[in-house]
Design a protein around this motif. Structure first.
Motif, PDB file in Angstrom:
ATOM      1  N   PRO A 255       0.807  -1.229   0.000  1.00 20.55           N
ATOM      2  CA  PRO A 255       0.000   0.000   0.000  1.00 20.55           C
ATOM      3  C   PRO A 255       0.840   1.281   0.000  1.00 20.55           C
ATOM      4  CG  PRO A 255      -0.865  -1.582   1.592  1.00 20.55           C
ATOM      5  CD  PRO A 255       0.456  -2.107   1.130  1.00 20.55           C
ATOM      6  N   GLU A 256       1.964   1.293   0.734  1.00 18.13           N
ATOM      7  CA  GLU A 256       2.777   2.512   0.795  1.00 18.13           C
ATOM      8  C   GLU A 256       3.654   2.673  -0.444  1.00 18.13           C
ATOM      9  OE1 GLU A 256       3.962   4.536   4.730  1.00 18.13           O
ATOM     10  OE2 GLU A 256       4.434   2.425   5.005  1.00 18.13           O
ATOM     11  N   PHE A 257       4.182   1.570  -0.970  1.00 17.33           N
ATOM     12  CA  PHE A 257       4.924   1.658  -2.224  1.00 17.33           C
ATOM     13  C   PHE A 257       3.990   2.011  -3.386  1.00 17.33           C
ATOM     14  CE2 PHE A 257       8.696  -1.045  -0.825  1.00 17.33           C
ATOM     15  CZ  PHE A 257       9.610  -0.034  -1.033  1.00 17.33           C
ATOM     16  N   GLN A 258       2.710   1.621  -3.243  1.00 14.48           N
ATOM     17  CA  GLN A 258       1.735   1.750  -4.333  1.00 14.48           C
ATOM     18  C   GLN A 258       2.259   1.054  -5.585  1.00 14.48           C
ATOM     19  OE1 GLN A 258       0.456   5.866  -4.840  1.00 14.48           O
ATOM     20  NE2 GLN A 258      -0.854   5.693  -3.047  1.00 14.48           N
ATOM     21  N   ALA A 259       2.799  -0.127  -5.362  1.00 16.19           N
ATOM     22  CA  ALA A 259       3.370  -0.894  -6.467  1.00 16.19           C
ATOM     23  C   ALA A 259       3.326  -2.377  -6.121  1.00 16.19           C
ATOM     24  CB  ALA A 259       4.818  -0.465  -6.719  1.00 16.19           C
ATOM     25  N   LYS A 260       3.356  -3.212  -7.155  1.00 21.48           N
ATOM     26  CA  LYS A 260       3.462  -4.648  -6.941  1.00 21.48           C
ATOM     27  C   LYS A 260       4.896  -4.985  -6.557  1.00 21.48           C
ATOM     28  CE  LYS A 260      -0.259  -6.072 -10.051  1.00 21.48           C
ATOM     29  NZ  LYS A 260      -0.618  -6.833 -11.279  1.00 21.48           N
ATOM     30  N   VAL A 261       5.010  -5.847  -5.558  1.00 18.71           N
ATOM     31  CA  VAL A 261       6.323  -6.216  -5.041  1.00 18.71           C
ATOM     32  C   VAL A 261       6.472  -7.730  -5.097  1.00 18.71           C
ATOM     33  CG1 VAL A 261       7.814  -6.245  -3.011  1.00 18.71           C
ATOM     34  CG2 VAL A 261       6.437  -4.210  -3.508  1.00 18.71           C
ATOM     35  N   GLU A 262       7.595  -8.167  -5.634  1.00 21.38           N
ATOM     36  CA  GLU A 262       7.950  -9.586  -5.606  1.00 21.38           C
ATOM     37  C   GLU A 262       9.454  -9.650  -5.390  1.00 21.38           C
ATOM     38  OE1 GLU A 262       7.263 -13.783  -8.039  1.00 21.38           O
ATOM     39  OE2 GLU A 262       6.781 -11.874  -9.001  1.00 21.38           O
ATOM     40  N   TRP A 263       9.872 -10.069  -4.209  1.00 21.04           N
ATOM     41  CA  TRP A 263      11.288 -10.045  -3.860  1.00 21.04           C
ATOM     42  C   TRP A 263      12.073 -11.050  -4.694  1.00 21.04           C
ATOM     43  CZ3 TRP A 263      11.983  -5.763  -1.565  1.00 21.04           C
ATOM     44  CH2 TRP A 263      11.062  -5.260  -0.648  1.00 21.04           C
ATOM     45  N   ASP A 264      13.295 -10.666  -5.072  1.00 17.58           N
ATOM     46  CA  ASP A 264      14.109 -11.527  -5.925  1.00 17.58           C
ATOM     47  C   ASP A 264      15.241 -12.209  -5.152  1.00 17.58           C
ATOM     48  OD1 ASP A 264      15.753  -9.367  -5.485  1.00 17.58           O
ATOM     49  OD2 ASP A 264      16.129  -8.922  -7.596  1.00 17.58           O
ATOM     50  N   VAL A 265      15.050 -12.367  -3.835  1.00 20.10           N
ATOM     51  CA  VAL A 265      15.980 -13.145  -3.011  1.00 20.10           C
ATOM     52  C   VAL A 265      15.166 -14.233  -2.313  1.00 20.10           C
ATOM     53  CG1 VAL A 265      17.651 -11.294  -2.656  1.00 20.10           C
ATOM     54  CG2 VAL A 265      15.701 -11.497  -1.108  1.00 20.10           C
ATOM     55  N   PRO A 266      15.787 -15.381  -1.981  1.00 16.74           N
ATOM     56  CA  PRO A 266      15.033 -16.476  -1.361  1.00 16.74           C
ATOM     57  C   PRO A 266      14.572 -16.120   0.052  1.00 16.74           C
ATOM     58  CG  PRO A 266      17.378 -16.972  -1.407  1.00 16.74           C
ATOM     59  CD  PRO A 266      17.195 -15.744  -2.227  1.00 16.74           C
ATOM     60  N   LEU A 267      13.296 -16.353   0.321  1.00 18.36           N
ATOM     61  CA  LEU A 267      12.728 -16.038   1.625  1.00 18.36           C
ATOM     62  C   LEU A 267      12.329 -17.283   2.427  1.00 18.36           C
ATOM     63  CD1 LEU A 267      10.381 -13.004   0.803  1.00 18.36           C
ATOM     64  CD2 LEU A 267      12.801 -13.005   1.385  1.00 18.36           C
ATOM     65  N   LEU A 268      12.264 -18.440   1.775  1.00 17.75           N
ATOM     66  CA  LEU A 268      11.743 -19.631   2.445  1.00 17.75           C
ATOM     67  C   LEU A 268      12.719 -20.802   2.409  1.00 17.75           C
ATOM     68  CD1 LEU A 268       8.078 -19.452   1.090  1.00 17.75           C
ATOM     69  CD2 LEU A 268       8.864 -18.848   3.382  1.00 17.75           C
ATOM     70  N   GLU A 269      13.973 -20.517   2.215  1.00 13.69           N
ATOM     71  CA  GLU A 269      14.973 -21.584   2.129  1.00 13.69           C
ATOM     72  C   GLU A 269      15.789 -21.670   3.412  1.00 13.69           C
ATOM     73  OE1 GLU A 269      17.442 -20.957  -1.267  1.00 13.69           O
ATOM     74  OE2 GLU A 269      15.793 -21.018  -2.711  1.00 13.69           O
ATOM     75  N   GLY A 270      16.096 -22.908   3.815  1.00 12.63           N
ATOM     76  CA  GLY A 270      17.084 -23.124   4.860  1.00 12.63           C
ATOM     77  C   GLY A 270      16.574 -23.170   6.280  1.00 12.63           C
ATOM     78  N   TYR A 271      15.268 -23.162   6.485  1.00  8.04           N
ATOM     79  CA  TYR A 271      14.719 -23.259   7.840  1.00  8.04           C
ATOM     80  C   TYR A 271      13.322 -23.850   7.768  1.00  8.04           C
ATOM     81  CZ  TYR A 271      12.240 -18.947   6.535  1.00  8.04           C
ATOM     82  OH  TYR A 271      11.449 -18.015   5.890  1.00  8.04           O
ATOM     83  N   GLU A 272      12.841 -24.356   8.917  1.00 12.80           N
ATOM     84  CA  GLU A 272      11.514 -24.975   8.966  1.00 12.80           C
ATOM     85  C   GLU A 272      10.449 -23.889   9.129  1.00 12.80           C
ATOM     86  OE1 GLU A 272       9.056 -28.438  11.443  1.00 12.80           O
ATOM     87  OE2 GLU A 272      11.076 -27.827  12.083  1.00 12.80           O
ATOM     88  N   TYR A 273       9.368 -24.028   8.369  1.00 14.87           N
ATOM     89  CA  TYR A 273       8.296 -23.027   8.453  1.00 14.87           C
ATOM     90  C   TYR A 273       6.958 -23.681   8.145  1.00 14.87           C
ATOM     91  CZ  TYR A 273       8.330 -22.992   3.345  1.00 14.87           C
ATOM     92  OH  TYR A 273       8.248 -23.369   2.028  1.00 14.87           O
ATOM     93  N   GLU A 274       5.912 -22.933   8.460  1.00 17.19           N
ATOM     94  CA  GLU A 274       4.553 -23.383   8.161  1.00 17.19           C
ATOM     95  C   GLU A 274       3.679 -22.157   7.929  1.00 17.19           C
ATOM     96  OE1 GLU A 274       0.846 -25.425  10.610  1.00 17.19           O
ATOM     97  OE2 GLU A 274       2.882 -26.165  10.999  1.00 17.19           O
ATOM     98  N   PHE A 275       2.864 -22.206   6.884  1.00 18.73           N
ATOM     99  CA  PHE A 275       1.860 -21.168   6.660  1.00 18.73           C
ATOM    100  C   PHE A 275       0.579 -21.574   7.381  1.00 18.73           C
ATOM    101  CE2 PHE A 275       4.592 -20.154   3.013  1.00 18.73           C
ATOM    102  CZ  PHE A 275       4.645 -18.773   3.129  1.00 18.73           C
TER     103      PHE A 275
END
Length: 395
Positions: A47-67
């Motif tokens: 909302p503040e960027f007022q732009a679509k954002v898709e990060w180009d670095v890995p965010l879900l690698e190397g650790y245990e997670y759950e959505f």
């Protein structure tokens, strides 16, 4: 004893992913990260960027997670929209020794806090809230009541700076339950790009190599006050400073900024639009000084990131990372000016340009401070806090 830690985060965050990975790599604690929604892991509209954002670095690698299942995918990160009704079952299944929440601003965090209280598990809070933040009386009184209620369920805090530490103290946490932490930056990735890779950015942007470049990096939003930098730089230019403004980001104020440049015939400003993580180091390397002009900004990580490249910071007195043990240290790596006082901001720009010894000393100090803000330090801090809190137990 390997302690199990359940960490609850609103969504995958580019600054936290390297920290989670480092914790998992060290195996000092058994960490599982629970996300409330999938913002960050896929494209979303900020909302503040007022732009679509898709990060180009890995965010879900190397650790245990759950959505976690969520009531509905949020349109914004607000209290009622970040709500995961089944979070209690996730906690029952994982059976953590320590529960960590990132602030208190979401309904899910309150559900987690109540579970921890019932289960007799210590609750560790981590946030960027700060004691410098001001608010009107009508907001301050109910906030005191609500936040104190949440803190009555909190057993310890991982603080990230002087003002954050004081904030936790204000809401009743005793000194022995306050643990030194870090708000980490991806230090190694930022510096992994060699200077040779960034040569020519000034030329491509049309900025002279001899220019004194002041960087604004973030959202062009009203609370960030980007216009203050433009006005201050214009005034410095009139005094003969070869200043250029490099605005990296996007947001609602862009039109007003461009209109100012056209109206005042000021051409020493570049507006890049959104810049992703893999290329942001180029823009830090192309700059001389960072300006953070916000009227409200709890703990801007841009100060730490810019410091990694030796950029002194000129900061508004309303941001939350100012302090002798924080990331913007007055007189050491930062100059502080009264928020909204564009003439004082202009004087700070002029001083750092004209006093080369001061600039060099602040640049060296900035690099030293940035070295302490990396994921390795953050991982060790979390491990130590978890161990101490486990011994102390719930309040």
């Amino acid at each position: 004893m390997l302690l199990r830690v359940a960490a609850f985060v609103s969504h995958p965050i580019q600054h936290f992913a390297p920290w989670h990975r480092e914790v998992a790599r060290r195996k000092q604690i058994d960490l599982k990260v629970f996300f409330s929604c999938d913002w960050g892991s896929s494209e979303y509209v900020d909302p503040e960027f007022q732009a679509k954002v898709e990060w180009d670095v890995p965010l879900l690698e190397g650790y245990e997670y759950e959505f976690l299942p969520i009531a509905k995918r949020p349109a914004k990160l607000s209290f009622w929209e970040i709500d995961n009704p089944t979070v209690g079952k996730a906690l029952d299944d994982f059976q953590p020794d320590i529960v960590q929440v990132f602030g208190y601003a979401y309904r899910t965090n309150w559900r987690v806090a109540r579970w921890a209280k019932r289960a007799g598990k210590p609750l560790l809070i981590y946030s960027d809230s700060n004691a410098r933040a001001s608010s009107t009386l009508w907001k301050r009184i109910p906030k005191q009541v609500i936040v104190r209620d949440f803190y009555s369920k909190v057993d310890g805090a991982l603080f990230v700076g002087d003002n954050n530490r004081e904030y936790h103290r204000q809401f009743g946490l005793p000194e022995e339950r306050l643990f030194q932490g870090v708000y980490p930056i991806d230090y190694e990735r930022l510096l992994s790009q060699s200077p040779a890779q960034t040569v020519g950015l000034r030329s491509r942007l049309g900025i002279p190599e001899s220019a004194f470049v002041v960087l604004f990096c973030g959202k062009y939003s009203a609370r960030k006050r980007p216009m203050d930098l433009l006005v201050a730089a214009h005034a410095a230019a009139k005094r003969g400073v070869p200043v250029w403004c490099l605005f990296v980001g996007e947001g609602s104020e862009r039109s007003a900024l461009e209109q100012y440049c056209a109206r005042e015939d000021f051409h020493q400003a570049i507006f890049t639009g959104f810049v992703n993580q893999s290329t942001i180091p180029e823009y830090y390397r192309a700059s001389d000084v960072l300006a953070v002009t916000s009227s409200r900004d709890p703990h801007p990580l841009v100060v730490s990131e810019a410091a990694a490249f030796g950029l002194p910071a000129i900061v508004s007195d309303q941001i939350g990372c100012i302090g002798p043990n924080d990331t913007a240290r007055p007189g050491l790596n930062a100059l502080v000016y009264p928020c909204g006082h564009t003439e004082k901001l202009s004087e700070a720009i002029t001083r750092l340009f004209s006093e080369r010894d001061t600039f060099q000393q602040m640049s060296e100090a900035a690099r030293s401070i940035a070295e302490t803000q990396n994921p390795r330090v953050a991982a060790q801090a979390l491990a130590e806090a978890v161990e101490k809190l486990h011994v102390l137990g719930p309040r």
